[in-house]
Scaffold this motif. Sequence first.
Motif, PDB file in Angstrom:
ATOM      1  N   GLY A  48      93.953  22.453  49.933  1.00 12.37           N
ATOM      2  CA  GLY A  48      93.219  21.538  49.072  1.00 12.37           C
ATOM      3  C   GLY A  48      93.267  22.033  47.639  1.00 12.37           C
ATOM      4  N   THR A  49      92.389  21.510  46.822  1.00 11.14           N
ATOM      5  CA  THR A  49      92.368  21.917  45.416  1.00 11.14           C
ATOM      6  C   THR A  49      91.428  23.077  45.139  1.00 11.14           C
ATOM      7  OG1 THR A  49      90.677  20.272  44.951  1.00 11.14           O
ATOM      8  CG2 THR A  49      92.981  19.622  44.573  1.00 11.14           C
ATOM      9  N   ASN A  50      90.492  23.327  46.060  1.00  8.14           N
ATOM     10  CA  ASN A  50      89.542  24.411  45.767  1.00  8.14           C
ATOM     11  C   ASN A  50      89.009  25.117  47.016  1.00  8.14           C
ATOM     12  OD1 ASN A  50      87.954  22.350  46.735  1.00  8.14           O
ATOM     13  ND2 ASN A  50      86.324  22.632  45.249  1.00  8.14           N
ATOM     14  N   HIS A  51      89.777  25.161  48.088  1.00  8.05           N
ATOM     15  CA  HIS A  51      89.337  25.855  49.298  1.00  8.05           C
ATOM     16  C   HIS A  51      90.368  26.892  49.739  1.00  8.05           C
ATOM     17  CE1 HIS A  51      87.023  22.067  49.612  1.00  8.05           C
ATOM     18  NE2 HIS A  51      86.073  22.924  49.963  1.00  8.05           N
ATOM     19  N   ALA A  52      89.897  27.858  50.492  1.00 10.34           N
ATOM     20  CA  ALA A  52      90.781  28.871  51.060  1.00 10.34           C
ATOM     21  C   ALA A  52      90.091  29.487  52.273  1.00 10.34           C
ATOM     22  CB  ALA A  52      91.091  29.956  50.025  1.00 10.34           C
ATOM     23  N   PHE A  53      90.886  30.112  53.115  1.00 13.21           N
ATOM     24  CA  PHE A  53      90.351  30.924  54.205  1.00 13.21           C
ATOM     25  C   PHE A  53      90.880  32.325  53.999  1.00 13.21           C
ATOM     26  CE2 PHE A  53      90.359  32.981  58.337  1.00 13.21           C
ATOM     27  CZ  PHE A  53      89.023  32.817  58.678  1.00 13.21           C
ATOM     28  N   ASP A  54      89.998  33.312  54.054  1.00 12.71           N
ATOM     29  CA  ASP A  54      90.323  34.701  53.774  1.00 12.71           C
ATOM     30  C   ASP A  54      90.074  35.531  55.021  1.00 12.71           C
ATOM     31  OD1 ASP A  54      90.993  36.460  51.398  1.00 12.71           O
ATOM     32  OD2 ASP A  54      89.216  37.489  52.163  1.00 12.71           O
ATOM     33  N   LEU A  55      91.043  36.358  55.408  1.00 11.02           N
ATOM     34  CA  LEU A  55      90.927  37.213  56.589  1.00 11.02           C
ATOM     35  C   LEU A  55      91.228  38.652  56.197  1.00 11.02           C
ATOM     36  CD1 LEU A  55      90.640  37.364  59.735  1.00 11.02           C
ATOM     37  CD2 LEU A  55      93.128  37.115  59.810  1.00 11.02           C
ATOM     38  N   ASN A  56      90.320  39.568  56.549  1.00 11.61           N
ATOM     39  CA  ASN A  56      90.507  41.005  56.327  1.00 11.61           C
ATOM     40  C   ASN A  56      90.528  41.700  57.675  1.00 11.61           C
ATOM     41  OD1 ASN A  56      90.276  41.217  53.355  1.00 11.61           O
ATOM     42  ND2 ASN A  56      88.240  40.391  53.742  1.00 11.61           N
ATOM     43  N   ILE A  57      91.520  42.546  57.885  1.00  9.22           N
ATOM     44  CA  ILE A  57      91.615  43.344  59.107  1.00  9.22           C
ATOM     45  C   ILE A  57      91.830  44.785  58.668  1.00  9.22           C
ATOM     46  CG2 ILE A  57      92.877  43.760  61.243  1.00  9.22           C
ATOM     47  CD1 ILE A  57      93.826  40.806  61.022  1.00  9.22           C
ATOM     48  N   GLY A  58      90.920  45.665  59.056  1.00 10.73           N
ATOM     49  CA  GLY A  58      91.067  47.050  58.630  1.00 10.73           C
ATOM     50  C   GLY A  58      89.932  47.929  59.081  1.00 10.73           C
ATOM     51  N   THR A  59      89.654  48.932  58.274  1.00 10.94           N
ATOM     52  CA  THR A  59      88.639  49.925  58.620  1.00 10.94           C
ATOM     53  C   THR A  59      87.290  49.557  58.027  1.00 10.94           C
ATOM     54  OG1 THR A  59      89.167  51.290  56.709  1.00 10.94           O
ATOM     55  CG2 THR A  59      90.347  51.765  58.757  1.00 10.94           C
ATOM     56  N   TYR A  60      86.254  50.050  58.670  1.00 12.02           N
ATOM     57  CA  TYR A  60      84.877  49.769  58.283  1.00 12.02           C
ATOM     58  C   TYR A  60      84.101  51.084  58.326  1.00 12.02           C
ATOM     59  CZ  TYR A  60      80.120  47.908  58.849  1.00 12.02           C
ATOM     60  OH  TYR A  60      78.788  47.634  58.712  1.00 12.02           O
ATOM     61  N   GLY A  61      83.364  51.380  57.267  1.00 17.15           N
ATOM     62  CA  GLY A  61      82.528  52.570  57.267  1.00 17.15           C
ATOM     63  C   GLY A  61      83.073  53.732  56.480  1.00 17.15           C
ATOM     64  N   GLY A  62      84.250  53.617  55.904  1.00 18.24           N
ATOM     65  CA  GLY A  62      84.840  54.743  55.187  1.00 18.24           C
ATOM     66  C   GLY A  62      84.359  54.893  53.762  1.00 18.24           C
ATOM     67  N   ILE A  63      84.055  53.805  53.100  1.00 20.57           N
ATOM     68  CA  ILE A  63      83.665  53.855  51.690  1.00 20.57           C
ATOM     69  C   ILE A  63      82.207  54.264  51.512  1.00 20.57           C
ATOM     70  CG2 ILE A  63      83.407  52.484  49.576  1.00 20.57           C
ATOM     71  CD1 ILE A  63      86.314  53.036  50.285  1.00 20.57           C
ATOM     72  N   TYR A  64      81.322  53.679  52.285  1.00 25.11           N
ATOM     73  CA  TYR A  64      79.893  53.956  52.121  1.00 25.11           C
ATOM     74  C   TYR A  64      79.374  55.027  53.070  1.00 25.11           C
ATOM     75  CZ  TYR A  64      80.084  49.863  49.228  1.00 25.11           C
ATOM     76  OH  TYR A  64      80.420  48.969  48.251  1.00 25.11           O
ATOM     77  N   GLY A  65      80.273  55.782  53.650  1.00 25.66           N
ATOM     78  CA  GLY A  65      79.867  56.925  54.461  1.00 25.66           C
ATOM     79  C   GLY A  65      80.156  56.752  55.939  1.00 25.66           C
TER      80      GLY A  65
END
Length: 176
Positions: A48-65
């Motif tokens: 469309g003109t202003n929509h998207a779907f974003d997918l992240n696959i990766g690690t969780y918990g490494g940046i904030y401890g």
Amino acid sequence: MKKSFLLTVLALVGWVMTPNNAQAQYNNWSIGARIGEPSGINIRKYFGTNHAFDLNIGTYGGIYGTKRSYRAGEYKSVGLAIQGHFLWHAALTKSESIRAYYGFGGQINNRRYYPPRLNGEYENALSLGGSGIAGLEYFPTGKPYSFFLETGAYVELLQAPFFLNLNTGVGLRYNF
């Protein structure tokens, strides 16, 4: 190890600096890397003109401890995360080179959980929750890639209701 890292960085810088006549498009796919919470591979589908779907696959918990209180025990490691958001985006400049976006979705995490009842042993904790995100994306003129900066929050629903974690990230995507 250091040589291969340096060669990878130099190749990436060379690729980014290479001239290209392709214009950034918003009705396409993009793939890239995200550093943050979660860190990993980022895939985005514009439609469309202003929509998207974003997918992240990766690690969780490494940046904030890696060590963090959770339920009655704690996390002591980095885990796997899958995060998806439906986005709304709009141009902030006439040339459309800078776009703002925001969206909502969900996140699934799997980490090692160390409850006191296991005396130092762990169990895998699968968690599920909602998340929201907002960010800026910059499309350099004539280049097939974009840079992004985003922030948001994750609120867990299952295992520990209302467990809150900040989700921030920066990254680079190749648009095709």
